[in-house]
Design a protein around this motif. Structure first.
Motif: not given
Length: 128
Positions: A108-128
């Motif tokens: 479903a997804i290329k590894e490089a794209d998955a890594h980029q998406l994971v990096e973006w997810i890890l930068k999300l702020e905690a839920a308020k």
């Protein structure tokens, strides 16, 4: 892009913080996530509980970010999980989500794209 995809992106963008329009990176990552099927099981915000009292299928990405932020090697570990799937017998989300394991997503997804998406997810702020 189908009308359904556009609607999913619009709904997802609406769940981002209200501090202004999403950055171009947010839009690109949401498009990638929707196009790769990630949003079928995951949401950005922790949501309402399902009929079994658990969160929908997979953990919300803000919860993932909170759990892994600052952990050495988290992006690589999570990218591996996206690509190869997770073990239902050692799931640390067991009892917190309704899904037992993440299936492999290498079709479903290329590894490089998955890594980029994971990096973006890890930068999300905690839920308020």
């Amino acid at each position: 892009m189908t009308p359904r995809t556009i609607s999913l992106i619009a709904i997802t963008v609406a769940t981002l913080p209200a501090w202004g329009a999403p950055a171009a990176d947010d839009t690109a990552m949401l498009r990638l996530a929707n196009g790769s099927g990630c949003m079928t099981c995951h949401h950005i915000e922790p949501g309402a509980k399902g009929p079994d009292g658990l969160a929908p299928i997979g953990p919300a990405w803000r919860d993932v970010a909170t759990r892994y932020r600052g952990s050495p090697g988290a992006a690589d570990q999570l990218t591996r999980t996206v690509m190869t799937g997770s073990n239902p017998y050692s799931s640390h989300w067991k009892g917190k989500v309704s899904g037992l394991a993440m299936p492999p997503n290498e079709v479903a997804i290329k590894e490089a794209d998955a890594h980029q998406l994971v990096e973006w997810i890890l930068k999300l702020e905690a839920a308020k």
